[in-house]
Design an enzyme around this catalytic site. Structure first.
Site, PDB file in Angstrom:
ATOM      1  N   GLY A  14       0.787  -1.242   0.000  1.00 42.61           N
ATOM      2  CA  GLY A  14       0.000   0.000   0.000  1.00 42.61           C
ATOM      3  C   GLY A  14       0.811   1.280   0.000  1.00 42.61           C
ATOM      4  CB  THR A  15       4.345   2.193  -0.717  1.00 41.81           C
ATOM      5  OG1 THR A  15       4.505   1.479  -1.936  1.00 41.81           O
ATOM      6  CG2 THR A  15       4.942   1.406   0.437  1.00 41.81           C
ATOM      7  CG  ASN A  16       1.918   3.159  -5.775  1.00 40.85           C
ATOM      8  OD1 ASN A  16       2.300   4.139  -6.389  1.00 40.85           O
ATOM      9  ND2 ASN A  16       2.555   1.988  -5.829  1.00 40.85           N
ATOM     10  CG  MET A  88      -1.472  -8.583  -6.116  1.00 39.12           C
ATOM     11  SD  MET A  88      -0.558  -7.859  -7.504  1.00 39.12           S
ATOM     12  CE  MET A  88       0.187  -9.331  -8.194  1.00 39.12           C
ATOM     13  CG  LEU A  91     -11.101  -5.654 -11.051  1.00 39.59           C
ATOM     14  CD1 LEU A  91     -10.979  -4.141 -11.217  1.00 39.59           C
ATOM     15  CD2 LEU A  91     -11.978  -5.992  -9.840  1.00 39.59           C
ATOM     16  CG  ASN A 105      -3.232  -1.112 -12.655  1.00 41.04           C
ATOM     17  OD1 ASN A 105      -3.093  -1.243 -11.443  1.00 41.04           O
ATOM     18  ND2 ASN A 105      -2.565  -1.861 -13.529  1.00 41.04           N
ATOM     19  CG  HIS A 107       2.196  -2.571 -15.387  1.00 39.87           C
ATOM     20  ND1 HIS A 107       1.841  -3.801 -14.876  1.00 39.87           N
ATOM     21  CD2 HIS A 107       3.223  -2.807 -16.242  1.00 39.87           C
ATOM     22  CE1 HIS A 107       2.610  -4.736 -15.410  1.00 39.87           C
ATOM     23  NE2 HIS A 107       3.459  -4.159 -16.242  1.00 39.87           N
TER      24      HIS A 107
HETATM   25  C1  GRF Z   1       3.525  -1.281  -7.424  1.00 40.33           C
HETATM   26  O1  GRF Z   1       4.867  -1.440  -7.778  1.00 40.33           O
HETATM   27  C2  GRF Z   1       2.657  -1.225  -8.645  1.00 40.33           C
HETATM   28  O2  GRF Z   1       3.316  -0.817  -9.784  1.00 40.33           O
HETATM   29  C3  GRF Z   1       2.216  -2.657  -8.815  1.00 40.33           C
HETATM   30  O3  GRF Z   1       2.128  -3.179  -7.518  1.00 40.33           O
HETATM   31  C4  GRF Z   1       3.009  -2.468  -6.648  1.00 40.33           C
HETATM   32  C5  GRF Z   1       2.199  -2.079  -5.458  1.00 40.33           C
HETATM   33  O4  GRF Z   1       2.972  -1.583  -4.409  1.00 40.33           O
HETATM   34  N1  GRF Z   1       0.979  -2.712  -9.554  1.00 40.33           N
HETATM   35  P1  GRF Z   1       2.276  -0.930  -3.139  1.00 40.33           P
HETATM   36  O5  GRF Z   1       1.280  -1.953  -2.598  1.00 40.33           O
HETATM   37  O6  GRF Z   1       1.619   0.330  -3.572  1.00 40.33           O
HETATM   38  O7  GRF Z   1       3.383  -0.687  -2.146  1.00 40.33           O
END
Ligand code: GRF
Length: 186
Positions: A14-16, A88, A91, A105, A107
């Protein structure tokens, strides 16, 4: 300003999510994160939802049940945009059609190159000089929808999958908020 209502879907660290939430606290940022959905009760990202007092919902079940329940949650919460951030589960076409043009999304590659999993290992194997990340709309094909933003990183001979992941994720934390600003033309 009236912010659009967003829901972030996660499965892992969940860092994003954290980076989007931090940006969204800015008065001028176009969205407010109103809901976090996870298909994994143990996802570390849920801790960020708790920390920032964002309502969250975890549901680990088959795709049909998952989507049926989540669909209701999204409608009840009047969600305008769904941000997939390390989510992950794939859908269904039906779900994607129901939210056409409203799911984005991130990627970890420069799409259309290296769709799918293990992108860092594969770019190293093919001795690429650059890689990066892409924020794109989600359509019915995997990692395929219209591109919103890409950010590039260079690869040097000392890089391995883990150093590359760090470099790419550092760019992701800028790419995702910038893509959201771009969508809403801020
Ligand atoms: C990210 O690197 C994103 O590109 C991919 O999954 C990872 C998720 O990382 N789809 P986080 O859960 O946001 O830390």
């Amino acid at each position: 300003m009236v912010k659009k209502k967003a829901c972030v879907f996660i499965s892992g660290t969940g860092t994003n999510l954290r980076s989007i939430v931090k940006n969204s606290r800015d008065y001028n940022f176009p969205i407010k994160i109103c809901l976090v959905i996870s298909n994994n009760r143990k996802a570390k990202g849920i801790l960020f939802a708790k920390k920032f007092s964002i309502p969250y919902f975890c549901l680990n079940t088959n795709r049909y049940k998952f989507e049926k329940i989540i669909f209701q949650k999204l409608i009840e919460n009047k969600i305008d945009i769904i941000c997939l951030a390390g989510f992950m589960k794939i859908l269904s076409k039906k779900f994607i059609r129901n939210f056409k043009g409203k799911i984005i999304n991130i990627h970890p590659s420069l799409l259309p190159k290296y769709k799918g999993l293990n992108t860092f290992q594969r770019v190293l194997k093919f001795k690429e000089k650059f890689t990066g990340c892409t924020v794109h709309y989600v359509d019915e094909k995997l990692d395929n929808g219209k591109i919103i933003i890409k950010r590039k990183v260079s690869i040097n001979t000392k890089d391995n999958a883990s150093t590359l992941k760090k470099k790419v994720q550092f760019e992701e934390y800028k790419a995702y908020p910038n893509a959201i600003r771009k969508i809403f033309q801020m």
